[in-house]
Design a protein around this motif. Structure first.
Motif, PDB file in Angstrom:
ATOM      1  N   ASP A  24       0.833  -1.198   0.000  1.00  0.00           N
ATOM      2  CA  ASP A  24       0.000   0.000   0.000  1.00  0.00           C
ATOM      3  C   ASP A  24       0.865   1.245   0.000  1.00  0.00           C
ATOM      4  OD1 ASP A  24      -1.914   1.955   0.253  1.00  0.00           O
ATOM      5  OD2 ASP A  24      -2.726   1.235   2.145  1.00  0.00           O
ATOM      6  N   SER A  25       0.969   1.868  -1.145  1.00  0.00           N
ATOM      7  CA  SER A  25       1.685   3.149  -1.240  1.00  0.00           C
ATOM      8  C   SER A  25       0.704   4.267  -1.570  1.00  0.00           C
ATOM      9  CB  SER A  25       2.799   3.061  -2.287  1.00  0.00           C
ATOM     10  OG  SER A  25       2.262   2.733  -3.551  1.00  0.00           O
ATOM     11  N   SER A  26      -0.569   4.064  -1.190  1.00  0.00           N
ATOM     12  CA  SER A  26      -1.605   5.033  -1.555  1.00  0.00           C
ATOM     13  C   SER A  26      -1.383   6.413  -0.938  1.00  0.00           C
ATOM     14  CB  SER A  26      -2.992   4.501  -1.204  1.00  0.00           C
ATOM     15  OG  SER A  26      -3.123   4.259   0.169  1.00  0.00           O
ATOM     16  N   ASP A  27      -0.850   6.495   0.277  1.00  0.00           N
ATOM     17  CA  ASP A  27      -0.603   7.816   0.870  1.00  0.00           C
ATOM     18  C   ASP A  27       0.329   8.635  -0.014  1.00  0.00           C
ATOM     19  OD1 ASP A  27      -2.238   7.395   3.074  1.00  0.00           O
ATOM     20  OD2 ASP A  27      -0.585   6.782   4.391  1.00  0.00           O
ATOM     21  N   VAL A  30      -1.428   9.585  -3.373  1.00  0.00           N
ATOM     22  CA  VAL A  30      -2.377  10.682  -3.169  1.00  0.00           C
ATOM     23  C   VAL A  30      -1.625  12.002  -3.035  1.00  0.00           C
ATOM     24  CG1 VAL A  30      -4.043  11.640  -1.514  1.00  0.00           C
ATOM     25  CG2 VAL A  30      -4.234   9.253  -2.247  1.00  0.00           C
ATOM     26  N   GLN A  31      -0.556  12.001  -2.266  1.00  0.00           N
ATOM     27  CA  GLN A  31       0.247  13.219  -2.096  1.00  0.00           C
ATOM     28  C   GLN A  31       0.798  13.680  -3.440  1.00  0.00           C
ATOM     29  OE1 GLN A  31       3.546  12.802   0.665  1.00  0.00           O
ATOM     30  NE2 GLN A  31       4.623  14.512  -0.282  1.00  0.00           N
ATOM     31  N   GLU A  46      -9.071   9.725  -5.033  1.00  0.00           N
ATOM     32  CA  GLU A  46      -8.340   9.255  -3.844  1.00  0.00           C
ATOM     33  C   GLU A  46      -8.846   7.880  -3.417  1.00  0.00           C
ATOM     34  OE1 GLU A  46      -7.442  10.415   0.805  1.00  0.00           O
ATOM     35  OE2 GLU A  46      -7.998  12.024  -0.587  1.00  0.00           O
ATOM     36  N   ARG A  50      -6.728   4.378  -3.053  1.00  0.00           N
ATOM     37  CA  ARG A  50      -6.679   3.663  -1.767  1.00  0.00           C
ATOM     38  C   ARG A  50      -7.157   2.215  -1.896  1.00  0.00           C
ATOM     39  NH1 ARG A  50      -4.336   6.823   1.584  1.00  0.00           N
ATOM     40  NH2 ARG A  50      -4.759   9.048   1.645  1.00  0.00           N
ATOM     41  N   TRP A  66       4.825   5.948  -7.129  1.00  0.00           N
ATOM     42  CA  TRP A  66       5.274   6.717  -5.976  1.00  0.00           C
ATOM     43  C   TRP A  66       6.726   6.440  -5.647  1.00  0.00           C
ATOM     44  CZ3 TRP A  66       5.168  10.726  -3.209  1.00  0.00           C
ATOM     45  CH2 TRP A  66       5.763  10.756  -1.954  1.00  0.00           C
TER      46      TRP A  66
END
Length: 174
Positions: A24-27, A30-31, A46, A50, A66
């Protein structure tokens, strides 16, 4: 009532047509996209990131790659539709893209098909009135072709598809 992205993903995963990214590299994604879009980002986009969707059937998701170091980030695919006020979310596998509308004030912006043959100049046809509905339609795309479904079959899954403001549904796009 619309279907949420997480609900659509659960349905498609149960049918075996949705694959997810490992980890999970969603943070970070999103950034990165928030920075690319000038701080604003549709909530549905977003939510899609996620869910870590890698593909739906044969259609690959277009996700930010990312990396904590900005100079190593790859944003080429993400930038490909910005001139048309959209962000790509899926590839059709032949060079064209499905993109989420960025020009709308809607809480659930529509998804459109952008053709590589006209250099993604404008949306060619509406592919979903929301990401959740789009995912459900995308999962049935190939089956609908093989079954030779009649024009407008999509309305049974997405009753608002013909109300998308920037382009008509595929059966009216010509």
């Amino acid at each position: 009532m619309d279907i949420t992205i997480s609900e659509a993903c659960r349905l498609l995963e149960a049918r075996g047509v949705l694959r997810r990214q490992p980890g999970d590299s969603s943070d970070g994604m999103v950034q990165q996209v928030r920075e690319l879009l000038g701080g604003q980002m549709p909530a549905d986009l977003e939510a899609l990131y996620r869910e870590r969707v890698k593909s739906v059937g044969d259609f690959a998701a277009i996700l930010p790659r990312w990396n904590a170091r900005p100079e190593w980030r790859q944003e080429g695919a993400l930038r490909s539709l910005l001139h048309a006020q959209a962000v790509p979310i899926f590839s059709d596998g032949n060079g064209s893209l499905y993109g989420l509308d960025l020009s709308s004030e809607s809480q659930r912006p529509a998804v459109y098909f952008f053709d590589h043959e006209d250099l993604f100049e404008r949306p060619r046809w509406a592919a979903g009135s929301s990401i959740g509905r789009f995912l459900l339609l995308l999962a049935q795309h190939d089956q609908a072709i093989s079954e030779n479904r009649s024009a407008g079959w999509e309305l049974s899954i997405d009753p608002d598809l013909d109300k998308c403001p920037r382009a008509p549904p595929i059966w009216l796009a010509g």
